[in-house]
Design an enzyme around this catalytic site. Sequence first.
Site, PDB file in Angstrom:
ATOM      1  N   ARG A 181     -12.184   2.155  -1.231  1.00 13.91           N
ATOM      2  CA  ARG A 181     -11.596   2.203  -2.686  1.00 13.91           C
ATOM      3  C   ARG A 181     -10.390   1.050  -2.749  1.00 13.91           C
ATOM      4  NH1 ARG A 181     -10.956   7.665  -5.496  1.00 13.91           N
ATOM      5  NH2 ARG A 181     -10.840   6.606  -7.256  1.00 13.91           N
ATOM      6  N   CYS A 239      -2.354   7.657  -5.282  1.00 14.25           N
ATOM      7  CA  CYS A 239      -4.185   7.959  -4.869  1.00 14.25           C
ATOM      8  C   CYS A 239      -4.754   7.580  -6.041  1.00 14.25           C
ATOM      9  CB  CYS A 239      -4.346   9.269  -4.545  1.00 14.25           C
ATOM     10  SG  CYS A 239      -3.691  10.569  -5.729  1.00 14.25           S
TER      11      CYS A 239
END
Length: 284
Positions: A181, A239
Amino acid sequence: MNAIISASQLESDLAGENPPVLLDVRWQLSVAKAAGEPPFDGRAAYEAGHLPGAVFVDLDRELAAAPGAGGRHPLPDVAEFGAAMRGAGVSSGRPVIVYDGGQGWAAARAWWLLRWTGHPDVRVLDGGLTSWKGALETATPKPSAEGDFEPAPGAVRLLDADGAAALARSGVLFDARAGERYRGEVEPIDRVGGHIPGAVSAPTTQNVGTDGRFLPAEDLAARFRELGASDGTDVGVYCGSGVSGAHEVLALAVAGIPAALYVGSWSQWSSDPERPVAVGADPQ
């Protein structure tokens, strides 16, 4: 004070003169499910068996506000958070232990929020429910008395989007998500993949062993030093939505390294097409 506690130490503390309040924060990240597969139900898991005396806390409703401009898990309303914690029996003069199913992310979010709002004594059960060898109960307990905790935000550092961007240039900003990601190879949830320019990939999954418990403090400290968190470095974490990032902040605390959290994280950053996006393994 250590930010985590072992199951054996918790068992001893529960038998002590000032036993801790127990908060069960079982939760899983909502991603695409296979056809017919129901979403994870933390309350149902809690009702099927939890630590004796533990009170269930709903991450999406009590540890975050509704998704919006602040990201997928923005900060909760402080007054509502305080009321939820008092209803669970949380008081400033009594220790709090938070746990989840074992991943540690949800428990870390509760730990961080309580620390940010000024609770002086809160720890995470290392390894979560899976580390507990004692009996479980299914009855829903009612706290003997409402707690007296009054949240006072600002006890630990909080970053906004501009602060995270600046820290990526002046210190070290860790990206706690999976490497793919970060590199922009996949993005199952947010608008676009990639990372904040200058951020360093540091998946929080690498802070724990195969048993779900944190690596020894010296090993964590060595890992973060290799990633750029040397003595005196200003450190921040983000995050996807401020949940797994809280787990990385917890790992840094175990290692003796204070760190700020960007709660809006990638879900907020990537929602603004005006903000730059870096891809690939290079922080850029």
